[in-house]
Write a protein that holds these residues in place. Structure first.
Motif, short mmCIF file in Angstrom:
data_model
loop_
_atom_site.label_atom_id
_atom_site.label_comp_id
_atom_site.label_asym_id
_atom_site.label_seq_id
_atom_site.Cartn_x
_atom_site.Cartn_y
_atom_site.Cartn_z
N LYS A 111 12.84 16.56 52.17
CA LYS A 111 11.53 16.28 52.75
C LYS A 111 10.85 14.94 52.14
O LYS A 111 10.49 14.11 52.55
CB LYS A 111 10.95 17.30 53.46
CG LYS A 111 9.68 17.09 54.29
CD LYS A 111 8.97 18.25 54.87
CE LYS A 111 7.91 17.96 55.64
NZ LYS A 111 7.43 19.14 56.16
N CYS A 115 10.34 11.15 52.79
CA CYS A 115 8.76 10.49 53.15
C CYS A 115 8.68 9.50 52.11
O CYS A 115 8.09 8.30 52.48
CB CYS A 115 7.67 11.63 52.98
SG CYS A 115 8.12 12.72 54.20
N GLU A 124 12.95 8.22 59.86
CA GLU A 124 11.64 8.79 60.17
C GLU A 124 11.73 10.29 60.41
O GLU A 124 12.46 10.52 61.28
CB GLU A 124 11.09 7.95 61.69
CG GLU A 124 9.76 8.41 62.02
CD GLU A 124 9.33 7.47 63.26
OE1 GLU A 124 8.31 7.05 63.41
OE2 GLU A 124 10.01 7.34 63.92
N LEU A 125 10.77 10.96 60.11
CA LEU A 125 10.52 12.42 60.23
C LEU A 125 10.39 12.59 61.67
O LEU A 125 9.36 12.19 62.26
CB LEU A 125 9.47 13.00 59.50
CG LEU A 125 9.58 14.53 59.26
CD1 LEU A 125 11.03 15.15 58.66
CD2 LEU A 125 8.42 15.18 58.34
N ARG A 126 10.88 13.54 62.40
CA ARG A 126 10.82 13.77 63.69
C ARG A 126 10.84 15.60 64.17
O ARG A 126 11.64 15.97 63.36
CB ARG A 126 11.79 13.27 64.65
CG ARG A 126 11.96 11.71 64.76
CD ARG A 126 10.41 11.29 65.40
NE ARG A 126 10.15 11.33 66.81
CZ ARG A 126 10.81 10.74 67.69
NH1 ARG A 126 11.23 9.68 67.50
NH2 ARG A 126 10.43 11.43 69.05
N CYS A 127 10.22 15.76 65.06
CA CYS A 127 10.21 17.22 65.53
C CYS A 127 11.57 17.18 66.47
O CYS A 127 11.71 16.41 67.32
CB CYS A 127 8.96 17.46 66.35
SG CYS A 127 7.48 17.64 65.32
N MET A 134 11.54 19.99 61.62
CA MET A 134 11.44 18.72 61.76
C MET A 134 12.74 18.21 60.48
O MET A 134 13.03 18.83 59.67
CB MET A 134 10.24 18.29 60.91
CG MET A 134 8.93 18.51 61.69
SD MET A 134 7.49 18.02 60.69
CE MET A 134 6.21 18.49 61.99
N ALA A 197 3.40 11.91 57.43
CA ALA A 197 4.74 11.90 58.12
C ALA A 197 4.62 13.05 59.02
O ALA A 197 5.36 12.80 60.16
CB ALA A 197 5.86 11.95 57.05
N ARG A 200 2.55 12.19 62.25
CA ARG A 200 3.12 11.16 62.94
C ARG A 200 4.25 11.95 63.73
O ARG A 200 4.66 11.83 64.99
CB ARG A 200 3.77 10.01 62.19
CG ARG A 200 2.54 9.15 61.54
CD ARG A 200 3.43 8.06 60.63
NE ARG A 200 3.89 7.13 61.62
CZ ARG A 200 5.07 6.14 61.02
NH1 ARG A 200 5.05 6.01 59.68
NH2 ARG A 200 5.63 5.47 61.66
N ALA A 201 5.15 12.63 63.13
CA ALA A 201 6.28 13.41 63.77
C ALA A 201 5.81 14.19 64.95
O ALA A 201 6.27 14.43 66.30
CB ALA A 201 7.04 14.39 62.70
N LYS A 202 4.61 15.27 64.57
CA LYS A 202 3.73 15.90 65.77
C LYS A 202 3.24 15.15 66.94
O LYS A 202 3.28 15.55 68.06
CB LYS A 202 2.85 16.86 65.17
CG LYS A 202 3.30 17.81 64.08
CD LYS A 202 2.33 18.77 63.48
CE LYS A 202 2.97 19.67 62.58
NZ LYS A 202 1.78 20.72 61.88
#
Length: 707
Positions: A111, A115, A124-127, A134, A197, A200-202
């Motif tokens: 992680k 980042c 890109e970090l995503r849910c 994530m 990061a 933004r993911a949330k």
């Protein structure tokens, strides 16, 4: 052989630290994941050593060995729970394998690295899944590829590894450790980047879990290396097409433009997909600045409207040399039978400074292996007109390419056909657009290409292309805009491009679109976040803002978030919305406005966003706002003395008392149909300079008196 010997706890802690810093071996990813694994199924402490740093970090106090730098330590198992629950059963083997082949949810190290490397790797970090996890989606494979080359590991077995870990963190300089390492100088920056990061993911929609971990790495031997490509050719007859363009997205859009190696990989990916799809092209065009050439040195020549042609030609020759280096024999061989000619955008900076510079288009003839500069930007933006090393030869914009007559427009050159811009152009600018139109019309092009630096909105060039097609005459069959899918600040645009963007960036017959991105970005298109249908073609799409200039707390970042919220709720409004209603919708959407005066903050953000065409104050609608048309106001409208005189006439009629509030007048002037170049600063400067027309009201902030 293990990379370090087992060391008992207790009195021999110092010996364990010494052994940890001087391991027998430091292993690569391939060695760790081999079968049987050399990593013991025991507890202990592991250290991560790096060939290349993942960020700009001061490593002057870090431990080093054989050219490697120690940046992080971890343990397995973790400290036993104090509540009586069963302790972890993880071992060095399972934990290190997770770091090398798992995902960001299961690995703090992955992680952190993801980042720090997000922009470089295009990930890109995503849910994912239920939204509680994530990961970097397919980017986990990209990250594993980077770790395979740059990250190595060693370990020491230990009965109570948590005790040794505390000693190591206290004694060593470990920039990538967060827990228990708040004293480190890099700790605040690393915490900030990870928090951004996560936020933004949330803030983005949850995507299906693609089930992609970091087990596999990219095939760097494949054409294009880490880049992949696909063809969009709906409506284009099979076989050979006269015209095609590159559409750079994701990792391909964000590459370092000084890297010829990356540019070659992008072209290789494009040629590979043409081969696989049995397609061929007469002309393939890249965006402007496909390669940036910054040799340094000094520049004694002129710039701006008065640039002598021989001085531009000198930099054009330098650009041609760069283009020749770019097109290696291997690329040229691969292009045989697939592409006849490449139009390559090369930007040249002759000094170490930001300006001046030249924007050049070169053409590469695959059959002969020859390259030459064709043309360059002739119609600069207002901001560039003093610093651009300009191409004054307007006849150079149309050339013979095989059996075609090709018009080549570099970036802002297409604005010479913009009805809105031409309506307010004066003097040299007006003379130039008329001359450019006449030169191109006289040459009767059959094809046309535009090489902008970035494209994020279908509406930006639609009117100009329509005018170009009408004036160019019946011989013109197709025109297209190459795309680097970023916004004007070279920041990512949310979601992927869509058919509206492709349809709106050209004229006439459809051309072949070669979409190039990171390999995993291409492969995971099915799980990528779709564009909101209401966003398509509707002004400048919002993107998750970063800290700083684009902060979501203010300015353009706030305006983008407001647009994103409004577009999801536009059905409840008659195409326009008041600032108060918009602020309330943002609150309900979980995107409240920070600050002590939210309405003023939001109004200022909407005002400033008008220069990008993001929002528009609706004429005669009492302060109501709507989605902008995507056209910049930086190249049109009143400025300086003419603006001051127009405002003076306006306030004399509207404010007979003589006193007016600046912001209210600016909004009312725009709502009445007035066009101002730039943002609020332009109006303030005009008022302040016209001392014969206006004066400040002493002690009353923001209030003026007309004379």
């Amino acid at each position: 052989m293990e990379s370090s010997m087992a060391v008992p706890a207790g009195d021999e802690q110092s010996a364990a630290i010494s052994t940890f810093l001087d391991p027998d071996r430091i292993l690569t990813r391939a060695e760790v994941l081999a079968s049987p694994s050399p990593v013991p199924a025991e507890g202990g402490v592991y250290g991560w050593w790096f060939r290349t740093l993942p960020a700009s970090i001061d490593t002057s106090r870090c431990a080093t060995r054989n050219g490697l730098t120690l940046l992080y330590v971890g343990i397995s198992p973790t400290t036993p729970p104090a509540n009586g629950k069963a302790p972890s059963r993880e071992t060095l083997r399972t934990r290190i394998r997770t770091h090398y082949a798992g995902n960001a949810e299961a690995s703090t190290l992955r992680k952190t690295l993801g980042c720090l490397l997000a922009d470089d790797l295009g990930i890109e970090l995503r849910c994912v899944g239920s939204g509680t996890r994530m990961t970097f989606l397919g980017g986990e494979q990209v990250l594993s590829t980077w770790m395979a080359e740059h990250a190595l590991v060693s370990w020491v077995t230990h009965i109570k590894p948590w005790e040794l870990e505390d000693e190591l963190i206290a004694a060593l300089d470990l920039p990538l450790n967060l827990l228990g390492n708040a004293r480190h100088a890099f700790h605040p920056e690393l915490s900030r980047l990870r928090s951004i990061a996560v936020r933004r993911a949330k803030a983005m929609p949850v995507v299906p879990n693609p089930g992609v971990g970091g087990t596999y790495v990219e095939d760097q031997s494949a054409p294009g290396g880490r880049f992949g490509a696909r063809v969009i050719a709906e409506g284009v007859p099979a076989g050979r097409a006269p015209l095609g363009r590159l559409v750079l997205t994701g990792a391909a859009a964000r590459v370092d433009r000084r890297s010829q190696a990356d540019a070659r990989l992008i072209l290789a990916a494009a040629l590979d997909v043409l081969q696989r799809e049995s397609r061929s092209l007469g002309v393939l065009t890249t965006p402007a600045g496909f390669v940036d050439y910054k040799p340094g040195g000094s520049w004694q020549g002129k710039a701006g409207w008065q640039t002598p042609q021989d001085e531009f030609d000198r930099l054009g020759s330098a650009a041609a040399s760069v283009a020749s280096d770019l097109m290696t024999p291997a690329l040229s061989d691969a292009a045989q039978g697939l592409v006849d000619h490449f139009v390559l955008g090369i930007d040249v900076w002759p000094t170490e400074h930001r300006e001046p510079h030249a924007e050049v288009a070169c053409i590469y003839d695959v059959a002969t292996g020859s390259v030459r500069p064709v043309t360059g930007k002739s119609y600069p933006t207002n901001a560039q007109q003093d610093d651009l090393i300009r191409n004054a030869d307007l006849s150079s914009h149309v050339i013979d390419v095989g059996d075609e007559r090709l018009a080549v427009l570099v970036c802002h050159d297409l604005a010479a056909w913009s009805p809105r811009g031409n309506a307010v152009a004066t003097e040299t600018r007006a003379d130039t657009w008329r001359a450019m139109q006449a030169a191109v019309a006289a040459a009767r092009p059959t094809l046309a290409v535009q090489l902008p630096h970035t494209v994020d909105n279908a509406r930006t060039w639609q009117a100009a292309w329509a005018t170009f097609g009408r004036i160019a005459g019946p011989s013109l069959r197709a025109a297209t805009t190459a795309i680097r899918h970023l916004d004007r600040e070279y920041q990512p645009v949310p979601g992927s491009f869509d058919e509206v963007l492709l349809d709106g960036t050209g004229w006439g017959e459809r051309v072949i679109d070669i979409v190039v991105s990171g390999r995993t970005e291409i492969s995971e298109a099915a799980v990528a976040r779709p564009m909101n249908p209401q966003v398509r073609g509707a002004g400048r799409a919002a993107r998750p803002a970063r800290s700083g200039e684009g902060s979501p707390d203010r300015g353009i970042g706030l305006a983008r978030i407001a647009l994103e919220v409004f577009l999801t709720r536009a059905g409840g409004y008659p195409g326009v919305i008041a600032v108060g209603d918009l602020a309330r919708e943002m609150e309900l959407a979980g995107r409240p406005i920070a600050g002590h005066n939210p309405l003023r903050t939001l109004r200022d953000a909407l005002n400033s966003s008008q220069k990008y065409g993001l929002w528009s104050l609706r004429a005669g609608r009492g302060g109501l706002w709507s989605v902008g048309d995507g056209a910049s106001t930086m190249d049109a409208g009143l400025v300086g003395r003419p603006l001051a005189e127009a405002l003076h006439a306006f306030v004399r009629e509207r404010y007979p008392s003589g006193i007016f509030q600046y912001e209210s007048v600016r909004e009312a002037f725009l709502a009445s149909g007035g066009v101002v170049r730039g943002t609020g600063g332009t109006t303030r400067k005009a008022l302040g300079a016209a001392t014969d027309l206006f004066e400040h009201v002493a002690g009353r902030k923001g209030e003026w008196r007309w004379k």
